[in-house]
Motif scaffolding. Sequence first.
Motif, mmCIF file in Angstrom:
data_model
loop_
_atom_site.group_PDB
_atom_site.id
_atom_site.type_symbol
_atom_site.label_atom_id
_atom_site.label_comp_id
_atom_site.label_asym_id
_atom_site.label_seq_id
_atom_site.Cartn_x
_atom_site.Cartn_y
_atom_site.Cartn_z
ATOM 1 N N GLU A 25 42.861 42.098 35.943
ATOM 2 C CA GLU A 25 42.287 41.237 35.156
ATOM 3 C C GLU A 25 42.220 39.761 35.667
ATOM 4 N N HIS A 26 43.418 39.440 36.410
ATOM 5 C CA HIS A 26 43.435 38.213 37.027
ATOM 6 C C HIS A 26 42.578 37.968 38.072
ATOM 7 N N VAL A 27 42.284 38.756 38.889
ATOM 8 C CA VAL A 27 41.418 38.780 39.978
ATOM 9 C C VAL A 27 40.085 38.545 39.668
ATOM 10 N N LEU A 32 35.078 35.440 38.535
ATOM 11 C CA LEU A 32 33.888 34.656 37.913
ATOM 12 C C LEU A 32 34.037 33.290 37.675
ATOM 13 N N VAL A 33 35.472 32.639 37.798
ATOM 14 C CA VAL A 33 35.556 31.272 37.908
ATOM 15 C C VAL A 33 34.735 30.957 39.573
#
Length: 46
Positions: A25-27, A32-33
Amino acid sequence: MTAYSVTATRARTGGPQEDGPKIVEHVMGWALVVVVAMLVTQLGLL
C-alpha cells in the motif's frame, strides 16, 4: 431493534481490508506521487 444491531447486521460493501500487507500500500502510494509529480513537471504546471 437498536441502532447498533441495525449497523451490526449490515453487509460489508467493500473498502480496505484489514489483512493486507501494508508495504504494498505504501509503495503504490509513493509510486502514484512520483507519477503525478512527473506529469506536473512535464506539463509545465510547476
